[in-house]
Design a protein around this motif. Structure first.
Motif, short mmCIF file in Angstrom:
data_model
loop_
_atom_site.label_atom_id
_atom_site.label_comp_id
_atom_site.label_asym_id
_atom_site.label_seq_id
_atom_site.Cartn_x
_atom_site.Cartn_y
_atom_site.Cartn_z
N SER A 73 0.84 -1.20 0.00
CA SER A 73 0.00 0.00 0.00
C SER A 73 0.87 1.26 0.00
N GLU A 74 0.28 2.34 -0.44
CA GLU A 74 0.99 3.62 -0.48
C GLU A 74 1.21 4.14 0.94
N LEU A 75 2.42 4.58 1.22
CA LEU A 75 2.70 5.26 2.48
C LEU A 75 3.61 6.44 2.17
N THR A 76 3.01 7.60 2.05
CA THR A 76 3.71 8.83 1.75
C THR A 76 3.15 9.93 2.64
N ILE A 77 3.87 11.03 2.73
CA ILE A 77 3.35 12.18 3.47
C ILE A 77 2.06 12.67 2.82
N ASP A 78 2.03 12.71 1.49
CA ASP A 78 0.82 13.15 0.80
C ASP A 78 -0.38 12.27 1.15
N ARG A 79 -0.15 10.94 1.26
CA ARG A 79 -1.25 10.04 1.59
C ARG A 79 -1.73 10.29 3.02
N LEU A 80 -0.81 10.51 3.96
CA LEU A 80 -1.19 10.78 5.34
C LEU A 80 -1.96 12.10 5.44
N ILE A 81 -1.54 13.08 4.67
CA ILE A 81 -2.25 14.36 4.64
C ILE A 81 -3.65 14.17 4.05
N GLU A 82 -3.74 13.35 3.01
CA GLU A 82 -5.05 13.11 2.40
C GLU A 82 -5.99 12.42 3.38
N ASP A 83 -5.47 11.54 4.23
CA ASP A 83 -6.30 10.92 5.27
C ASP A 83 -6.93 12.00 6.15
N ILE A 84 -6.13 12.98 6.55
CA ILE A 84 -6.63 14.06 7.40
C ILE A 84 -7.68 14.87 6.66
N ARG A 85 -7.42 15.19 5.42
CA ARG A 85 -8.36 16.00 4.63
C ARG A 85 -9.68 15.25 4.40
N GLU A 86 -9.60 13.96 4.22
CA GLU A 86 -10.83 13.18 4.03
C GLU A 86 -11.65 13.14 5.31
N LEU A 87 -10.97 13.07 6.47
CA LEU A 87 -11.70 13.13 7.73
C LEU A 87 -12.33 14.51 7.92
N MET A 88 -11.61 15.56 7.55
CA MET A 88 -12.17 16.91 7.66
C MET A 88 -13.41 17.05 6.78
N ALA A 89 -13.37 16.48 5.59
CA ALA A 89 -14.54 16.53 4.70
C ALA A 89 -15.71 15.77 5.30
N LEU A 90 -15.42 14.62 5.89
CA LEU A 90 -16.46 13.82 6.53
C LEU A 90 -17.10 14.59 7.68
N ALA A 91 -16.28 15.29 8.46
CA ALA A 91 -16.77 16.06 9.61
C ALA A 91 -17.29 17.43 9.22
N GLU A 92 -17.26 17.75 7.92
CA GLU A 92 -17.70 19.04 7.39
C GLU A 92 -16.95 20.19 8.05
#
Length: 286
Positions: A73-92
């Motif tokens: 699986s991908e493990l990059t700083i960009d991927r970790l940042i995207e995890d955070i952004r996706e949670l922010m989108a989920l939480a509006e």
């Protein structure tokens, strides 16, 4: 605790807690843990924070109750940042205050540099501008041969004051941190070991609290000098004689400094009857 699945199919644990006054607007605050950690390690921070903020925590991929991604699986700083952004989108949540401990601070910094409109403030605890020049290359052979928990126990004074050794708090830390999946942890540490964004620090324009463990040995601490010089709005606070993991050993102090910093920056209003009485008392004296 709840879970969501990222766009690359990894199931991540998160929690949202809010005990602010219901008649006031609730500001979001994202609390990010260090490597070999989880949101539960920041549990003692919560009682004070949730009275002032809608606190969003997550277990980074491969940590805590989040899924351990496969070796391909991908493990990059960009991927970790995207995890955070996706949670922010989920939480509006379009923007939030970010509080990060060690590696959680690395990711918070990257958010502030790459997505400045999403970060209202930064509070960083033991977080240099990346982990390059740290101890990863020396750690990994020992972890492979000794096991993670034994390695952490043998180097515990790098993380906790000597008077805390053999306490229930430290033993719980060893159990929790030592349970991290070794192969994933090696990938995570090697990723962080390649990061140095000293030349990008000028991109951080939001108010920034920088807490430096005065007796810290983990990471390249000269990075704190570069941060002080390059970030335009820094509140620097040194915890004298404290090893690296101040968020574990000094949680109450960390929270109070976070709230004090955010209050000084105008992000907090007095809350509750005691605050109102204090304000009335000051008016009477005046």
């Amino acid at each position: 605790m709840d879970h969501f699945t990222t766009t690359d199919g990894v199931r991540l644990a998160y929690s949202i807690d809010d005990f602010t006054d219901p008649w006031r607007p609730s500001q979001p605050l994202i609390l990010l843990h260090s490597a070999m950690s989880c949101m539960e390690r920041l549990r003692t921070w919560m009682p004070r924070l949730v009275r002032h903020f809608r606190v969003i925590r997550m277990d980074l991929r491969g940590h805590g109750q989040s899924e351990v991604p496969g070796p391909d699986s991908e493990l990059t700083i960009d991927r970790l940042i995207e995890d955070i952004r996706e949670l922010m989108a989920l939480a509006e949540v379009p923007a939030a205050h970010f509080v990060g401990t060690s590696a959680g601070g690395y990711l918070s910094m990257r958010m502030a540099m790459d997505h400045p409109d999403a970060v209202r403030s930064l509070s960083l605890f033991g977080s240099t501008p990346g982990f390059k020049g740290g101890q990863a290359q020396a750690w990994l052979p020992r972890i492979r041969t000794e096991g993670l928990r034994n390695f952490l126990a043998d180097t515990i004074t790098d993380r906790f004051p000597k008077d805390m050794i053999d306490t229930d708090r430290v033993n719980w830390f060893l159990d929790q941190a030592g349970s991290t999946e070794p192969k994933f942890l090696e990938r995570f540490i090697l990723l962080m070991d390649g990061q140095d964004w000293s030349d990008e620090l000028h991109k951080i324009t939001c108010p920034t609290l920088l807490v430096v463990p005065g007796a810290g040995k983990i990471g390249d601490y000269s990075g704190f000098d570069r941060m002080k010089e390059s970030i335009s709005r820094v509140d620097l606070r040194v915890y004298e004689n404290m090893p690296h993991n101040v968020w574990d050993s000094q949680p109450e102090r960390c929270v109070e400094d976070t709230l004090d910093f955010l209050g000084n920056e105008g992000f907090l209003e007095p809350q509750g009857t005691a605050a109102n009485l204090s304000a009335q008392s000051k008016e009477t004296v005046a």
